[in-house]
Design a protein around this motif. Structure first.
Motif, PDB file in Angstrom:
ATOM      1  N   ASP A  49     -14.862   7.702  -4.504  1.00  8.62           N
ATOM      2  CA  ASP A  49     -13.579   7.463  -5.170  1.00  8.62           C
ATOM      3  C   ASP A  49     -13.701   7.521  -6.687  1.00  8.62           C
ATOM      4  O   ASP A  49     -12.764   7.910  -7.374  1.00  8.62           O
ATOM      5  CB  ASP A  49     -13.004   6.103  -4.763  1.00  8.62           C
ATOM      6  N   VAL A  57      -6.277  10.929  -8.870  1.00 12.70           N
ATOM      7  CA  VAL A  57      -6.009   9.496  -8.740  1.00 12.70           C
ATOM      8  C   VAL A  57      -4.529   9.230  -8.988  1.00 12.70           C
ATOM      9  O   VAL A  57      -3.884   8.486  -8.235  1.00 12.70           O
ATOM     10  CB  VAL A  57      -6.897   8.678  -9.707  1.00 12.70           C
ATOM     11  N   ALA A  58      -3.964   9.853 -10.025  1.00 10.98           N
ATOM     12  CA  ALA A  58      -2.543   9.659 -10.338  1.00 10.98           C
ATOM     13  C   ALA A  58      -1.664  10.147  -9.189  1.00 10.98           C
ATOM     14  O   ALA A  58      -0.695   9.467  -8.813  1.00 10.98           O
ATOM     15  CB  ALA A  58      -2.187  10.391 -11.630  1.00 10.98           C
ATOM     16  N   ALA A  61      -1.991   7.623  -6.343  1.00 12.45           N
ATOM     17  CA  ALA A  61      -1.335   6.366  -6.715  1.00 12.45           C
ATOM     18  C   ALA A  61       0.188   6.482  -6.599  1.00 12.45           C
ATOM     19  O   ALA A  61       0.867   5.491  -6.313  1.00 12.45           O
ATOM     20  CB  ALA A  61      -1.732   5.967  -8.135  1.00 12.45           C
ATOM     21  N   ASN A  62       0.698   7.704  -6.784  1.00  9.26           N
ATOM     22  CA  ASN A  62       2.137   7.950  -6.651  1.00  9.26           C
ATOM     23  C   ASN A  62       2.542   8.309  -5.219  1.00  9.26           C
ATOM     24  O   ASN A  62       3.675   8.723  -4.987  1.00  9.26           O
ATOM     25  CB  ASN A  62       2.576   9.064  -7.603  1.00  9.26           C
ATOM     26  N   HIS A 136      -6.768  -0.963  -5.873  1.00 13.35           N
ATOM     27  CA  HIS A 136      -7.199   0.377  -5.469  1.00 13.35           C
ATOM     28  C   HIS A 136      -6.016   1.321  -5.594  1.00 13.35           C
ATOM     29  O   HIS A 136      -4.885   0.948  -5.314  1.00 13.35           O
ATOM     30  CB  HIS A 136      -7.728   0.368  -4.033  1.00 13.35           C
ATOM     31  N   PHE A 137      -6.283   2.556  -6.013  1.00 17.72           N
ATOM     32  CA  PHE A 137      -5.213   3.521  -6.254  1.00 17.72           C
ATOM     33  C   PHE A 137      -4.554   4.043  -4.989  1.00 17.72           C
ATOM     34  O   PHE A 137      -3.434   4.538  -5.028  1.00 17.72           O
ATOM     35  CB  PHE A 137      -5.733   4.709  -7.088  1.00 17.72           C
ATOM     36  N   PRO A 139      -2.415   4.011  -1.862  1.00 20.73           N
ATOM     37  CA  PRO A 139      -1.426   3.162  -1.195  1.00 20.73           C
ATOM     38  C   PRO A 139      -1.488   3.319   0.330  1.00 20.73           C
ATOM     39  O   PRO A 139      -1.909   4.356   0.844  1.00 20.73           O
ATOM     40  CB  PRO A 139      -0.099   3.691  -1.745  1.00 20.73           C
TER      41      PRO A 139
END
Length: 182
Positions: A49, A57-58, A61-62, A136-137, A139
């Protein structure tokens, strides 16, 4: 889910240090099992990770699943770290989802003797674990997308399958035992 060998690998004993990738969907315990297994084997641990580029990661995360193309550089970074570690005479245990056969083949392009340790888990347990993680990124909404693309290791792959709902200490003991088998 019984602990079983998808193929009996040739063990971690021998001249080359072991190269093991702990794989599976988010929430299966890759990091916990990988860290503990590396300690037992006297190997270094690579947290996959941490090797994701910031853009990936972005996206995650979205709530955006990664495409095969977006995973390529990440898989290469893990493969390169494995090669460097083994080249320095260190055994390595890496945590990497490696969800598709193609991803595992890409990693095997760096070292043909990688053994995959597949932590098999059901979707409900994985979702519950991911939802309970802090900081943590990834979801919980992405767990289903991981199961949608999951290709468990085949009998022709150098892989071991363990029931990820078992305690970490038990998984590490079973993995160590299976990895040492010839």
């Amino acid at each position: 889910m019984d602990d079983k060998a998808a193929q009996a690998p040739s063990g971690v004993s021998g001249s080359a240090p072991p190269a093991i990738v702990v794989m599976g969907v988010a929430g299966c315990g890759k990091s916990a099992v990988g860290t503990a297994l590396a300690e037992v084997l006297g190997a270094i641990f690579i947290e996959g990770d941490r090797l994701h580029p910031p853009e990936n990661v972005a996206r995650m995360a979205n709530g955006e699943p990664l495409t095969d193309q977006l995973r390529e550089g990440w898989l290469d970074a893990i493969g390169e770290r494995i090669v460097v570690s083994v080249g320095q005479g260190q055994g390595v245990v890496a945590a990497c989802s490696a969800l598709k056969r193609g991803y595992r083949e890409r990693l095997r392009g760096f070292r043909r003797d990688i053994v995959f340790l597949y932590l098999e888990i059901d979707p409900a347990t994985a979702s519950e674990r991911v939802a309970g993680r802090k900081g943590h990124f990834m979801p919980a909404s992405l767990v289903d997308s991981q199961f949608a693309i999951l290709e468990p290791p085949g009998m022709d792959e150098r892989a071991l399958t363990l029931d990820a709902t078992r305690p970490v200490a038990e998984l590490v003991t079973n993995a160590s035992r299976l990895l040492r088998r010839s």
